[in-house]
Each structure stands twice: as structure tokens, then as C-alpha cells.
Design a protein around this motif. Structure first.
Motif, short mmCIF file in Angstrom:
data_model
loop_
_atom_site.label_atom_id
_atom_site.label_comp_id
_atom_site.label_asym_id
_atom_site.label_seq_id
_atom_site.Cartn_x
_atom_site.Cartn_y
_atom_site.Cartn_z
N VAL A 4 -2.05 -3.85 -3.59
CA VAL A 4 -1.63 -4.99 -4.39
C VAL A 4 -1.20 -6.12 -3.46
CG1 VAL A 4 0.04 -5.74 -6.13
CG2 VAL A 4 -0.82 -3.41 -6.19
N GLU A 5 -1.48 -7.37 -3.87
CA GLU A 5 -1.01 -8.51 -3.09
C GLU A 5 -0.44 -9.58 -4.01
OE1 GLU A 5 -4.82 -11.36 -2.35
OE2 GLU A 5 -4.68 -9.60 -1.07
N THR A 56 0.85 -1.18 0.00
CA THR A 56 0.00 0.00 0.00
C THR A 56 0.89 1.24 0.00
OG1 THR A 56 -0.09 0.01 2.42
CG2 THR A 56 -1.89 -1.13 1.27
N SER A 57 0.29 2.37 -0.26
CA SER A 57 1.04 3.62 -0.22
C SER A 57 0.10 4.77 0.10
CB SER A 57 1.70 3.89 -1.57
OG SER A 57 2.37 5.12 -1.54
N SER A 58 0.54 5.63 0.99
CA SER A 58 -0.23 6.85 1.27
C SER A 58 0.18 7.97 0.31
CB SER A 58 -0.04 7.29 2.72
OG SER A 58 1.31 7.55 2.99
N ASP A 59 1.20 7.70 -0.52
CA ASP A 59 1.69 8.70 -1.47
C ASP A 59 0.95 8.69 -2.81
OD1 ASP A 59 3.59 9.57 0.34
OD2 ASP A 59 5.13 8.23 -0.43
N ILE A 60 0.22 7.61 -3.09
CA ILE A 60 -0.50 7.53 -4.36
C ILE A 60 -1.84 6.82 -4.13
CG2 ILE A 60 0.63 5.40 -5.12
CD1 ILE A 60 0.61 6.79 -7.98
N ASP A 61 -2.91 7.47 -4.53
CA ASP A 61 -4.25 6.92 -4.33
C ASP A 61 -4.46 5.65 -5.15
OD1 ASP A 61 -4.97 8.97 -2.63
OD2 ASP A 61 -5.85 10.20 -4.22
#
Length: 56
Positions: free
Chosen positions: A30-31, A21-26
Motif C-alpha cells: 500500500v502507498e 509492506t508486511s512479510s506476515d500477510i501475503d
């Protein structure tokens, strides 16, 4: 100009998969069963999400 996108990868014991996950890109969620597969999936997803989020 390039930007840094921080992606966090963690292991989910219950599901038996790696997830990123990323808080930098909406929209990045992914798994994959291995770290190598996760890297490939994240790379592909980031290309699409950077464009969709208007970061190019």
C-alpha cells in the motif's frame, strides 16, 4: 484469538510517497502521500487480506 501482524512503513523519495509492506500477510503493498493516509489504507487492506488469507 488475535495475532500480531508487523507492517513496515517507509518513505520513497523518488516517488514521494509512504509505502507499507508486511512479510506476515501475503498481498500487503500500500502507498499514500501521508502517514495518516497510509494508516487508513493499511487498516482497510488488512481487513480484506486477513479474510482472504484465511486468518479469521
Amino acid at each position: 484469538m488475535s495475532s500480531i501482524i508487523l507492517v513496515r512503513a517507509d518513505w520513497d523519495d523518488e516517488a514521494g510517497v509512504w509505502f507499507a509492506t508486511s512479510s506476515d500477510i501475503d498481498g500487503l503493498a500500500v502507498e499514500a502521500p501521508t502517514v495518516e493516509a497510509l494508516y487508513e489504507r493499511v487498516s482497510g487492506a488488512l481487513q480484506d487480506l486477513v479474510e482472504l488469507n484465511g486468518l479469521v
